[in-house]
Design a protein around this motif. Structure first.
Motif, PDB file in Angstrom:
ATOM      1  N   ALA A 183       3.087  -7.746  -6.857  1.00  0.00           N
ATOM      2  CA  ALA A 183       1.884  -8.215  -6.135  1.00  0.00           C
ATOM      3  C   ALA A 183       0.804  -8.955  -7.004  1.00  0.00           C
ATOM      4  O   ALA A 183       0.215 -10.001  -7.066  1.00  0.00           O
ATOM      5  CB  ALA A 183       1.134  -7.413  -5.066  1.00  0.00           C
ATOM      6  N   ASN A 184       0.691  -8.018  -8.332  1.00  0.00           N
ATOM      7  CA  ASN A 184      -0.221  -8.704  -9.242  1.00  0.00           C
ATOM      8  C   ASN A 184       0.392  -9.883 -10.001  1.00  0.00           C
ATOM      9  O   ASN A 184      -0.629 -10.824 -10.088  1.00  0.00           O
ATOM     10  CB  ASN A 184      -0.124  -7.675 -10.413  1.00  0.00           C
ATOM     11  CG  ASN A 184      -1.348  -6.496 -10.209  1.00  0.00           C
ATOM     12  OD1 ASN A 184      -1.073  -5.503 -11.002  1.00  0.00           O
ATOM     13  ND2 ASN A 184      -1.908  -6.558  -9.252  1.00  0.00           N
ATOM     14  N   ALA A 185       1.666 -10.012 -10.216  1.00  0.00           N
ATOM     15  CA  ALA A 185       2.426 -11.273 -10.674  1.00  0.00           C
ATOM     16  C   ALA A 185       2.075 -12.483  -9.504  1.00  0.00           C
ATOM     17  O   ALA A 185       2.042 -13.468 -10.277  1.00  0.00           O
ATOM     18  CB  ALA A 185       3.591 -11.003 -10.733  1.00  0.00           C
ATOM     19  N   LEU A 186       1.948 -12.090  -8.482  1.00  0.00           N
ATOM     20  CA  LEU A 186       1.841 -13.286  -7.426  1.00  0.00           C
ATOM     21  C   LEU A 186       0.393 -13.498  -7.247  1.00  0.00           C
ATOM     22  O   LEU A 186       0.101 -14.324  -6.252  1.00  0.00           O
ATOM     23  CB  LEU A 186       2.606 -12.629  -6.336  1.00  0.00           C
ATOM     24  CG  LEU A 186       4.110 -12.526  -6.105  1.00  0.00           C
ATOM     25  CD1 LEU A 186       4.714 -12.133  -5.143  1.00  0.00           C
ATOM     26  CD2 LEU A 186       4.849 -14.038  -6.411  1.00  0.00           C
ATOM     27  N   ASN A 187      -0.563 -12.694  -7.708  1.00  0.00           N
ATOM     28  CA  ASN A 187      -1.984 -12.727  -7.432  1.00  0.00           C
ATOM     29  C   ASN A 187      -2.110 -12.544  -5.921  1.00  0.00           C
ATOM     30  O   ASN A 187      -3.196 -13.320  -5.263  1.00  0.00           O
ATOM     31  CB  ASN A 187      -2.596 -14.270  -7.860  1.00  0.00           C
ATOM     32  CG  ASN A 187      -2.613 -14.453  -9.161  1.00  0.00           C
ATOM     33  OD1 ASN A 187      -2.655 -13.650 -10.244  1.00  0.00           O
ATOM     34  ND2 ASN A 187      -2.126 -15.837  -9.922  1.00  0.00           N
ATOM     35  N   MET A 188      -1.691 -11.766  -5.411  1.00  0.00           N
ATOM     36  CA  MET A 188      -1.738 -11.116  -4.175  1.00  0.00           C
ATOM     37  C   MET A 188      -2.653  -9.937  -3.992  1.00  0.00           C
ATOM     38  O   MET A 188      -3.022  -9.404  -4.918  1.00  0.00           O
ATOM     39  CB  MET A 188      -0.580 -10.498  -3.354  1.00  0.00           C
ATOM     40  CG  MET A 188       0.600 -11.733  -3.360  1.00  0.00           C
ATOM     41  SD  MET A 188       1.842 -11.119  -2.372  1.00  0.00           S
ATOM     42  CE  MET A 188       1.103 -10.970  -0.577  1.00  0.00           C
ATOM     43  N   VAL A 189      -3.848 -10.008  -3.022  1.00  0.00           N
ATOM     44  CA  VAL A 189      -4.620  -8.904  -2.667  1.00  0.00           C
ATOM     45  C   VAL A 189      -3.704  -7.661  -2.473  1.00  0.00           C
ATOM     46  O   VAL A 189      -2.847  -7.605  -1.658  1.00  0.00           O
ATOM     47  CB  VAL A 189      -5.570  -9.189  -1.505  1.00  0.00           C
ATOM     48  CG1 VAL A 189      -6.312  -8.017  -1.039  1.00  0.00           C
ATOM     49  CG2 VAL A 189      -6.256 -10.362  -1.615  1.00  0.00           C
ATOM     50  N   ILE A 190      -4.164  -6.411  -3.190  1.00  0.00           N
ATOM     51  CA  ILE A 190      -3.518  -5.307  -2.794  1.00  0.00           C
ATOM     52  C   ILE A 190      -4.528  -4.473  -2.094  1.00  0.00           C
ATOM     53  O   ILE A 190      -5.530  -3.981  -2.804  1.00  0.00           O
ATOM     54  CB  ILE A 190      -3.328  -4.392  -4.289  1.00  0.00           C
ATOM     55  CG1 ILE A 190      -1.887  -5.529  -4.930  1.00  0.00           C
ATOM     56  CG2 ILE A 190      -2.484  -3.131  -3.559  1.00  0.00           C
ATOM     57  CD1 ILE A 190      -1.846  -4.952  -6.304  1.00  0.00           C
ATOM     58  N   ASP A 191      -4.340  -3.945  -0.872  1.00  0.00           N
ATOM     59  CA  ASP A 191      -5.235  -3.374  -0.025  1.00  0.00           C
ATOM     60  C   ASP A 191      -5.076  -1.751  -0.104  1.00  0.00           C
ATOM     61  O   ASP A 191      -3.831  -1.240   0.183  1.00  0.00           O
ATOM     62  CB  ASP A 191      -5.003  -3.816   1.471  1.00  0.00           C
ATOM     63  CG  ASP A 191      -6.049  -2.991   2.523  1.00  0.00           C
ATOM     64  OD1 ASP A 191      -7.005  -2.619   1.996  1.00  0.00           O
ATOM     65  OD2 ASP A 191      -6.049  -3.333   3.627  1.00  0.00           O
ATOM     66  N   VAL A 192      -6.065  -1.032  -0.239  1.00  0.00           N
ATOM     67  CA  VAL A 192      -5.789   0.278  -0.606  1.00  0.00           C
ATOM     68  C   VAL A 192      -6.198   1.106   0.501  1.00  0.00           C
ATOM     69  O   VAL A 192      -6.338   2.451   0.609  1.00  0.00           O
ATOM     70  CB  VAL A 192      -6.745   0.769  -1.858  1.00  0.00           C
ATOM     71  CG1 VAL A 192      -6.201  -0.005  -3.029  1.00  0.00           C
ATOM     72  CG2 VAL A 192      -8.318   0.602  -1.594  1.00  0.00           C
ATOM     73  N   SER A 193      -6.927   0.515   1.767  1.00  0.00           N
ATOM     74  CA  SER A 193      -7.469   1.154   2.805  1.00  0.00           C
ATOM     75  C   SER A 193      -6.427   2.312   3.348  1.00  0.00           C
ATOM     76  O   SER A 193      -6.934   3.148   4.039  1.00  0.00           O
ATOM     77  CB  SER A 193      -7.720   0.220   4.116  1.00  0.00           C
ATOM     78  OG  SER A 193      -8.954  -0.306   3.981  1.00  0.00           O
ATOM     79  N   HIS A 194      -5.023   2.199   3.396  1.00  0.00           N
ATOM     80  CA  HIS A 194      -4.155   3.316   3.823  1.00  0.00           C
ATOM     81  C   HIS A 194      -3.748   4.031   2.972  1.00  0.00           C
ATOM     82  O   HIS A 194      -2.572   4.627   3.468  1.00  0.00           O
ATOM     83  CB  HIS A 194      -3.269   2.507   5.011  1.00  0.00           C
ATOM     84  CG  HIS A 194      -3.878   2.302   6.323  1.00  0.00           C
ATOM     85  ND1 HIS A 194      -3.979   3.408   7.279  1.00  0.00           N
ATOM     86  CD2 HIS A 194      -4.407   1.286   6.871  1.00  0.00           C
ATOM     87  CE1 HIS A 194      -4.557   2.755   8.489  1.00  0.00           C
ATOM     88  NE2 HIS A 194      -4.775   1.333   8.107  1.00  0.00           N
ATOM     89  N   MET A 195      -4.117   3.943   1.537  1.00  0.00           N
ATOM     90  CA  MET A 195      -3.354   4.789   0.626  1.00  0.00           C
ATOM     91  C   MET A 195      -3.931   6.173   0.701  1.00  0.00           C
ATOM     92  O   MET A 195      -5.204   6.160   0.711  1.00  0.00           O
ATOM     93  CB  MET A 195      -3.638   4.226  -0.719  1.00  0.00           C
ATOM     94  CG  MET A 195      -2.912   2.676  -0.999  1.00  0.00           C
ATOM     95  SD  MET A 195      -2.827   2.230  -2.616  1.00  0.00           S
ATOM     96  CE  MET A 195      -2.147   0.691  -2.349  1.00  0.00           C
ATOM     97  N   ASN A 196      -3.163   7.280   0.498  1.00  0.00           N
ATOM     98  CA  ASN A 196      -3.820   8.338   0.335  1.00  0.00           C
ATOM     99  C   ASN A 196      -4.373   8.639  -1.371  1.00  0.00           C
ATOM    100  O   ASN A 196      -4.266   7.516  -1.954  1.00  0.00           O
ATOM    101  CB  ASN A 196      -2.757   9.567   0.515  1.00  0.00           C
ATOM    102  CG  ASN A 196      -1.537   9.478  -0.577  1.00  0.00           C
ATOM    103  OD1 ASN A 196      -1.894   9.364  -1.728  1.00  0.00           O
ATOM    104  ND2 ASN A 196      -0.448  10.050  -0.185  1.00  0.00           N
ATOM    105  N   GLU A 197      -5.149   9.702  -1.502  1.00  0.00           N
ATOM    106  CA  GLU A 197      -6.041   9.514  -2.722  1.00  0.00           C
ATOM    107  C   GLU A 197      -4.924   9.395  -4.004  1.00  0.00           C
ATOM    108  O   GLU A 197      -5.272   8.753  -4.986  1.00  0.00           O
ATOM    109  CB  GLU A 197      -6.601  11.001  -2.812  1.00  0.00           C
ATOM    110  CG  GLU A 197      -7.795  10.554  -4.142  1.00  0.00           C
ATOM    111  CD  GLU A 197      -8.812  11.625  -3.854  1.00  0.00           C
ATOM    112  OE1 GLU A 197      -9.921  11.550  -4.558  1.00  0.00           O
ATOM    113  OE2 GLU A 197      -8.675  12.783  -3.031  1.00  0.00           O
ATOM    114  N   LYS A 198      -3.665  10.169  -4.211  1.00  0.00           N
ATOM    115  CA  LYS A 198      -3.058   9.930  -5.630  1.00  0.00           C
ATOM    116  C   LYS A 198      -2.404   8.431  -5.517  1.00  0.00           C
ATOM    117  O   LYS A 198      -2.251   8.006  -6.493  1.00  0.00           O
ATOM    118  CB  LYS A 198      -1.768  10.812  -5.221  1.00  0.00           C
ATOM    119  CG  LYS A 198      -2.248  12.487  -5.425  1.00  0.00           C
ATOM    120  CD  LYS A 198      -1.108  13.362  -5.436  1.00  0.00           C
ATOM    121  CE  LYS A 198      -1.485  14.670  -5.597  1.00  0.00           C
ATOM    122  NZ  LYS A 198      -2.193  15.447  -4.774  1.00  0.00           N
ATOM    123  N   ALA A 199      -1.936   7.815  -4.080  1.00  0.00           N
ATOM    124  CA  ALA A 199      -1.666   6.452  -4.253  1.00  0.00           C
ATOM    125  C   ALA A 199      -2.653   5.620  -4.842  1.00  0.00           C
ATOM    126  O   ALA A 199      -2.431   4.533  -5.537  1.00  0.00           O
ATOM    127  CB  ALA A 199      -0.963   6.097  -2.940  1.00  0.00           C
TER     128      ALA A 199
END
Length: 339
Positions: A183-199
């Motif tokens: 996703a970084n390489a594609l310059n895409m937004v990465i949404d952390v809203s549904h990640m648990n704390e470790k993720a």
């Protein structure tokens, strides 16, 4: 006043309830839900991230039983919802555009056209080699949240009862780290809203992009596991990221209830808190329209002017309001997309 919103589930609503003719439903008006074009116009809703989301099979059976016997193929469902998004645009008579860059969003604002960004909420059906992510990027998707509330091959989404900690499971798998890097390489937004704390912290370590929570609130005010701790908020600030404030009662109220007698001052209080921790360059709106229960005083997207009035009454001037309602999303998306 133009408003850009970090997250909504309009496409899920259309896929569940108006699949036969989503265009007419959207542009003529939808009886259920929070969003349609006429009410967006009333509320000043000028653009946002529109989620492609695969609901659990039990949810489909409950909400749209006519589709309960269909094969539940997550990637196919995502493609179907993206098709609906493109149908809305194709038949909009120029009233809506698919945005692939921050410049596209700004042109929509200037032209008074609805700015639609395609966002994936939950990559549970994706392959581990990156072919699916590349295919959706090629088709116009520019934002991804790897998780919803359940585990998939990339890691574990945040889950748990109220009150609870976001530290609710293991973090990213090796395939999850690879997804973040792709996703970084594609310059895409990465949404952390549904990640648990470790993720979340794994993403912070492995991602070169600003941390973005499209629809989350302050855990200190509402201890839902899905809300963000002060330490997470500081990490988002330090990365140059943004938090979009969620309008859902269960993510706003100190008691965690879904009751709709939630005053608009509760949303203002979360905005106040986030700005106090992060500064006013890092807070925006992330309604979660069509995915939550709303305060009665907001009711649907047409109620956004009442929220703006509440913010003004609380002391927010036009300079800061412009950041909260549009500018902060515009800036962070430009930084992620690099265009």
């Amino acid at each position: 006043m133009a408003i850009f919103d970090g997250h909504n589930d309009l496409l899920l609503n259309l896929w569940l309830h108006h699949r036969q003719d989503p265009v007419t439903a959207f542009f003529s008006g939808i009886e259920n839900g929070h969003l349609d074009y006429p009410r967006m116009q009333q509320g000043g809703f000028s653009g946002g991230l529109f989620a492609l989301f695969v609901p659990p099979q039990a949810y489909i059976a409950r909400m749209a039983p006519q589709y309960a016997s269909e094969p539940w193929e997550p990637v196919d469902i995502l493609w179907q919802q993206l098709t609906i998004l493109k149908q809305l645009i194709a038949h909009s008579a120029g009233r809506a555009r698919l945005c692939l860059s921050a410049a596209d969003i700004e042109r929509c604002r200037q032209d008074k056209v609805l700015a639609m960004v395609a966002h994936i909420e939950g990559a549970g059906g994706f392959d581990g080699e990156g072919d699916d992510l590349q295919a959706f990027y090629t088709a116009g998707v520019r934002s991804i949240g790897p998780f919803w509330n359940i585990a998939n091959r990339f890691g574990t989404g945040v889950n748990g009862a109220f009150p609870g900690s976001p530290d609710s499971g293991p973090g990213l798998t090796a395939e999850g780290i690879a997804l973040i890097r792709q996703a970084n390489a594609l310059n895409m937004v990465i949404d952390v809203s549904h990640m648990n704390e470790k993720a979340f912290w794994d993403t912070a370590r492995h991602s070169s992009s600003p941390l973005i929570a499209t629809h989350s609130n302050a855990h200190a005010l509402c201890p839902q596991p899905r809300n963000l701790t002060d330490r997470q908020l500081l990490a988002i600030r330090d990365s140059g990221g943004v938090v979009g404030v969620n309008f859902g009662n269960a993510f706003l109220r100190a008691d965690g209830k879904r009751d709709s007698d939630t005053p608009l001052s509760t949303i203002v209080r979360h905005i106040d808190y986030l700005i106090n921790i992060m500064g006013d360059d890092h807070v925006a709106l992330g309604s979660d329209f069509d995915g939550i229960t709303l305060p009665d005083d907001l009711h649907d997207v047409s109620g956004l002017p009442r929220l703006i009035s509440a913010l003004r009454d609380s002391g927010y001037d036009q300079f800061v309001l412009n950041k909260l309602l549009w500018g902060n999303w515009q800036k962070v998306l430009q930084n992620v997309w690099q265009q």
